[in-house]
Scaffold this motif. Structure first.
Motif, PDB file in Angstrom:
ATOM      1  N   GLY A  22      45.451 -45.180 -15.772  1.00 20.52           N
ATOM      2  CA  GLY A  22      44.829 -45.109 -17.091  1.00 20.52           C
ATOM      3  C   GLY A  22      43.497 -45.824 -17.203  1.00 20.52           C
ATOM      4  N   GLU A  23      42.998 -46.344 -16.092  1.00 20.48           N
ATOM      5  CA  GLU A  23      41.739 -47.074 -16.136  1.00 20.48           C
ATOM      6  C   GLU A  23      40.678 -46.389 -15.272  1.00 20.48           C
ATOM      7  N   ALA A  24      39.442 -46.843 -15.394  1.00 19.33           N
ATOM      8  CA  ALA A  24      38.347 -46.300 -14.603  1.00 19.33           C
ATOM      9  C   ALA A  24      38.382 -46.875 -13.192  1.00 19.33           C
ATOM     10  N   PRO A  25      37.850 -46.150 -12.219  1.00 19.06           N
ATOM     11  CA  PRO A  25      37.740 -46.702 -10.855  1.00 19.06           C
ATOM     12  C   PRO A  25      36.793 -47.892 -10.830  1.00 19.06           C
TER      13      PRO A  25
ATOM     14  N   GLN B 231      41.754 -47.905  -8.528  1.00 19.92           N
ATOM     15  CA  GLN B 231      41.948 -47.382  -9.881  1.00 19.92           C
ATOM     16  C   GLN B 231      43.372 -47.651 -10.342  1.00 19.92           C
TER      17      GLN B 231
ATOM     18  N   TYR C 129      37.243 -47.379  -3.750  1.00 16.11           N
ATOM     19  CA  TYR C 129      37.412 -47.776  -5.137  1.00 16.11           C
ATOM     20  C   TYR C 129      38.899 -47.991  -5.414  1.00 16.11           C
TER      21      TYR C 129
ATOM     22  N   PHE D 225      35.014 -37.758  -3.758  1.00 12.48           N
ATOM     23  CA  PHE D 225      36.214 -38.568  -3.652  1.00 12.48           C
ATOM     24  C   PHE D 225      37.365 -37.816  -2.994  1.00 12.48           C
TER      25      PHE D 225
ATOM     26  N   PHE E 177      34.742 -50.613  -8.048  1.00 10.11           N
ATOM     27  CA  PHE E 177      34.235 -50.722  -6.679  1.00 10.11           C
ATOM     28  C   PHE E 177      34.965 -51.802  -5.901  1.00 10.11           C
TER      29      PHE E 177
ATOM     30  N   LEU F 280      40.864 -45.031  -3.756  1.00 10.33           N
ATOM     31  CA  LEU F 280      40.071 -43.819  -3.561  1.00 10.33           C
ATOM     32  C   LEU F 280      39.028 -44.033  -2.474  1.00 10.33           C
TER      33      LEU F 280
END
Lengths: 116, 107
Positions: B40-43, B37, B35, B97, B45, B87
Protein backbone atom coordinates in the motif's frame (compact mmCIF):
# COMPACT_ATOMS: atom_id res chain seq x y z
CA UNK A 1 9.36 20.70 -0.27
CA UNK A 2 9.02 17.31 1.32
CA UNK A 3 8.61 15.12 -1.73
CA UNK A 4 6.38 14.16 -4.62
CA UNK A 5 2.71 14.72 -3.99
CA UNK A 6 -0.24 13.27 -5.87
CA UNK A 7 -3.90 14.13 -5.87
CA UNK A 8 -6.39 12.60 -5.38
CA UNK A 9 -5.12 9.65 -3.39
CA UNK A 10 -8.21 7.64 -4.18
CA UNK A 11 -10.74 7.91 -6.99
CA UNK A 12 -13.80 5.75 -7.59
CA UNK A 13 -15.57 6.29 -10.88
CA UNK A 14 -18.06 4.63 -13.14
CA UNK A 15 -17.04 3.07 -16.41
CA UNK A 16 -17.07 5.60 -19.22
CA UNK A 17 -16.25 8.62 -17.06
CA UNK A 18 -13.10 10.72 -17.42
CA UNK A 19 -10.62 11.08 -14.57
CA UNK A 20 -7.62 13.33 -14.05
CA UNK A 21 -4.71 12.90 -11.66
CA UNK A 22 -2.26 15.56 -10.64
CA UNK A 23 1.39 15.21 -9.63
CA UNK A 24 3.62 17.84 -8.07
CA UNK A 25 7.27 16.72 -8.29
CA UNK A 26 10.19 17.73 -6.12
CA UNK A 27 10.75 21.32 -7.17
CA UNK A 28 14.28 21.11 -8.56
CA UNK A 29 13.67 17.85 -10.44
CA UNK A 30 13.56 18.18 -14.22
CA UNK A 31 12.21 14.70 -15.03
CA UNK A 32 8.76 13.44 -14.23
CA UNK A 33 7.44 9.92 -14.80
CA UNK A 34 4.07 8.23 -14.69
CA UNK A 35 3.78 4.54 -13.87
CA UNK A 36 0.85 2.21 -13.36
CA UNK A 37 0.91 -0.66 -10.87
CA UNK A 38 -1.54 -3.49 -10.34
CA UNK A 39 -1.58 -5.95 -7.46
CA UNK A 40 1.38 -8.31 -7.46
CA UNK A 41 3.16 -6.54 -10.29
CA UNK A 42 5.96 -4.02 -10.49
CA UNK A 43 5.34 -0.49 -11.73
CA UNK A 44 4.70 -0.35 -15.48
CA UNK A 45 6.11 2.64 -17.35
CA UNK A 46 3.55 4.93 -18.98
CA UNK A 47 5.33 8.13 -19.99
CA UNK A 48 7.95 10.65 -18.94
CA UNK A 49 8.80 14.32 -19.32
CA UNK A 50 12.04 16.24 -19.39
CA UNK A 51 10.95 19.69 -18.24
CA UNK A 52 7.80 20.35 -20.31
CA UNK A 53 8.67 18.00 -23.19
CA UNK A 54 7.07 14.55 -23.26
CA UNK A 55 9.99 12.40 -24.40
CA UNK A 56 8.52 8.92 -24.42
CA UNK A 57 5.15 7.28 -24.20
CA UNK A 58 4.66 3.55 -23.75
CA UNK A 59 3.41 1.75 -26.85
CA UNK A 60 1.04 -0.11 -24.55
CA UNK A 61 -0.67 3.14 -23.65
CA UNK A 62 -4.11 3.56 -25.14
CA UNK A 63 -5.10 6.80 -26.89
CA UNK A 64 -7.51 7.31 -24.01
CA UNK A 65 -4.53 8.28 -21.85
CA UNK A 66 -2.95 11.70 -22.12
CA UNK A 67 -0.42 13.48 -19.97
CA UNK A 68 0.78 17.06 -19.82
CA UNK A 69 3.41 18.99 -17.95
CA UNK A 70 2.81 22.66 -18.70
CA UNK A 71 5.70 24.95 -17.78
CA UNK A 72 7.74 21.98 -16.66
CA UNK A 73 6.32 21.93 -13.15
CA UNK A 74 3.28 19.86 -12.12
CA UNK A 75 1.84 17.19 -14.41
CA UNK A 76 -1.61 15.82 -15.10
CA UNK A 77 -2.61 12.37 -16.32
CA UNK A 78 -6.07 12.12 -17.86
CA UNK A 79 -7.90 8.91 -18.65
CA UNK A 80 -10.91 9.28 -20.92
CA UNK A 81 -13.82 6.83 -21.11
CA UNK A 82 -12.48 4.73 -18.26
CA UNK A 83 -12.71 0.95 -18.40
CA UNK A 84 -12.59 -1.58 -15.57
CA UNK A 85 -9.12 -2.63 -16.73
CA UNK A 86 -7.87 0.85 -15.89
CA UNK A 87 -8.28 0.12 -12.18
CA UNK A 88 -4.78 0.38 -10.74
CA UNK A 89 -2.44 2.53 -8.68
CA UNK A 90 -1.05 5.41 -10.74
CA UNK A 91 2.38 6.39 -9.48
CA UNK A 92 4.22 9.60 -10.24
CA UNK A 93 7.96 9.90 -9.76
CA UNK A 94 10.53 12.61 -10.32
CA UNK A 95 14.29 12.72 -10.71
CA UNK A 96 17.13 15.08 -11.40
CA UNK A 97 18.93 14.21 -14.61
CA UNK A 98 22.15 15.58 -15.92
CA UNK A 99 25.88 15.06 -15.66
CA UNK A 100 26.83 12.08 -13.55
CA UNK A 101 23.64 11.98 -11.54
CA UNK A 102 22.28 8.46 -11.12
CA UNK A 103 18.69 9.25 -11.86
CA UNK A 104 17.20 7.84 -8.68
CA UNK A 105 13.41 8.09 -8.86
CA UNK A 106 11.47 9.57 -5.98
CA UNK A 107 7.91 8.28 -5.94
CA UNK A 108 4.72 9.86 -4.73
CA UNK A 109 2.19 7.91 -2.66
CA UNK A 110 0.12 7.18 -5.74
CA UNK A 111 -3.45 7.70 -6.87
CA UNK A 112 -5.59 4.59 -6.61
CA UNK A 113 -8.26 4.34 -9.29
CA UNK A 114 -11.24 2.03 -9.04
CA UNK A 115 -13.53 1.80 -12.06
CA UNK A 116 -16.93 0.28 -11.33
CA UNK B 1 12.88 -3.74 -24.75
CA UNK B 2 13.56 -4.97 -21.25
CA UNK B 3 13.06 -8.42 -19.72
CA UNK B 4 13.58 -8.56 -15.97
CA UNK B 5 13.14 -11.74 -13.93
CA UNK B 6 13.10 -12.19 -10.18
CA UNK B 7 11.52 -14.79 -7.90
CA UNK B 8 7.93 -14.19 -6.86
CA UNK B 9 8.22 -14.99 -3.17
CA UNK B 10 10.80 -15.77 -0.49
CA UNK B 11 10.41 -16.57 3.19
CA UNK B 12 13.08 -16.30 5.86
CA UNK B 13 13.45 -16.21 9.62
CA UNK B 14 14.15 -13.12 11.66
CA UNK B 15 17.92 -12.63 12.00
CA UNK B 16 18.72 -14.69 8.92
CA UNK B 17 20.09 -13.66 5.50
CA UNK B 18 18.15 -13.66 2.24
CA UNK B 19 19.46 -13.17 -1.29
CA UNK B 20 17.11 -11.99 -4.02
CA UNK B 21 18.36 -12.65 -7.54
CA UNK B 22 17.51 -10.61 -10.60
CA UNK B 23 18.38 -11.39 -14.21
CA UNK B 24 17.80 -8.96 -17.03
CA UNK B 25 18.04 -8.58 -20.77
CA UNK B 26 18.10 -5.02 -21.97
CA UNK B 27 18.60 -2.97 -25.10
CA UNK B 28 20.45 -0.29 -23.12
CA UNK B 29 21.88 -0.03 -19.64
CA UNK B 30 22.55 2.97 -17.43
CA UNK B 31 22.46 1.16 -14.10
CA UNK B 32 20.45 -1.19 -11.91
CA UNK B 33 18.32 -0.11 -8.98
CA UNK B 34 16.69 -1.96 -6.11
CA UNK B 35 13.59 -0.53 -4.48
CA UNK B 36 11.62 -1.63 -1.42
CA UNK B 37 7.85 -1.38 -1.39
CA UNK B 38 5.68 -2.05 1.65
CA UNK B 39 2.08 -3.03 0.98
CA UNK B 40 0.00 0.00 0.00
CA UNK B 41 2.98 2.33 -0.07
CA UNK B 42 5.21 3.87 -2.73
CA UNK B 43 8.54 2.27 -3.69
CA UNK B 44 11.57 3.65 -1.87
CA UNK B 45 15.16 3.57 -3.09
CA UNK B 46 17.53 0.99 -1.61
CA UNK B 47 20.58 0.75 -3.85
CA UNK B 48 22.14 1.53 -7.22
CA UNK B 49 24.84 -0.30 -9.19
CA UNK B 50 26.34 0.92 -12.45
CA UNK B 51 29.70 -0.87 -12.30
CA UNK B 52 30.36 -4.55 -11.62
CA UNK B 53 30.83 -5.50 -8.01
CA UNK B 54 29.30 -5.21 -4.58
CA UNK B 55 27.79 -2.08 -3.02
CA UNK B 56 27.23 -2.29 0.72
CA UNK B 57 24.82 -0.11 2.62
CA UNK B 58 24.30 -1.17 6.21
CA UNK B 59 22.30 -4.42 6.35
CA UNK B 60 21.65 -4.28 2.60
CA UNK B 61 24.14 -5.06 -0.18
CA UNK B 62 23.69 -5.23 -3.92
CA UNK B 63 25.82 -6.94 -6.53
CA UNK B 64 26.01 -6.46 -10.27
CA UNK B 65 27.56 -8.44 -13.12
CA UNK B 66 26.88 -6.60 -16.39
CA UNK B 67 28.36 -9.35 -18.58
CA UNK B 68 25.97 -11.89 -17.06
CA UNK B 69 22.97 -9.57 -16.85
CA UNK B 70 22.69 -10.47 -13.19
CA UNK B 71 22.22 -8.71 -9.90
CA UNK B 72 21.32 -9.70 -6.37
CA UNK B 73 20.15 -7.91 -3.27
CA UNK B 74 21.39 -9.31 0.02
CA UNK B 75 19.43 -8.59 3.17
CA UNK B 76 21.28 -9.42 6.39
CA UNK B 77 20.09 -9.65 10.01
CA UNK B 78 16.50 -9.74 8.83
CA UNK B 79 13.94 -7.83 10.86
CA UNK B 80 10.16 -8.13 10.80
CA UNK B 81 9.96 -4.67 9.19
CA UNK B 82 11.88 -6.02 6.18
CA UNK B 83 8.75 -7.90 5.10
CA UNK B 84 7.98 -6.14 1.82
CA UNK B 85 8.22 -6.42 -1.94
CA UNK B 86 11.69 -5.85 -3.43
CA UNK B 87 11.78 -4.49 -6.96
CA UNK B 88 14.68 -4.87 -9.36
CA UNK B 89 14.76 -2.08 -11.97
CA UNK B 90 17.00 -1.46 -14.96
CA UNK B 91 17.73 2.09 -16.06
CA UNK B 92 17.82 3.08 -19.71
CA UNK B 93 16.84 6.76 -19.42
CA UNK B 94 13.78 5.42 -17.60
CA UNK B 95 13.37 2.64 -15.05
CA UNK B 96 11.86 -0.67 -16.13
CA UNK B 97 10.79 -2.77 -13.17
CA UNK B 98 10.56 -6.47 -12.54
CA UNK B 99 7.40 -7.88 -10.98
CA UNK B 100 8.94 -7.79 -7.51
CA UNK B 101 9.86 -10.39 -4.91
CA UNK B 102 7.68 -10.57 -1.83
CA UNK B 103 9.81 -11.32 1.21
CA UNK B 104 8.10 -12.58 4.34
CA UNK B 105 10.10 -12.53 7.57
CA UNK B 106 8.90 -14.96 10.22
CA UNK B 107 9.67 -14.81 13.92
Amino acid sequence: DTGVSQDPRHKITKRGQNVTFRCDPISEHNRLYWYRQTLGQGPEFLTYFQNEAQLEKSRLLSDRFSAERPKGSFSTLEIQRTEQGDSAMYLCASSLEGGDYTGELFFGEGSRLTVL
Amino acid sequence: GQNIDQPTEMTATEGAIVQINCTYQTSGFNGLFWYQQHAGEAPTFLSYNVLDGLEEKGRFSSFLSRSKGYSYLLLKELQMKDSASYLCAVSNYKLSFGAGTTVTVRA
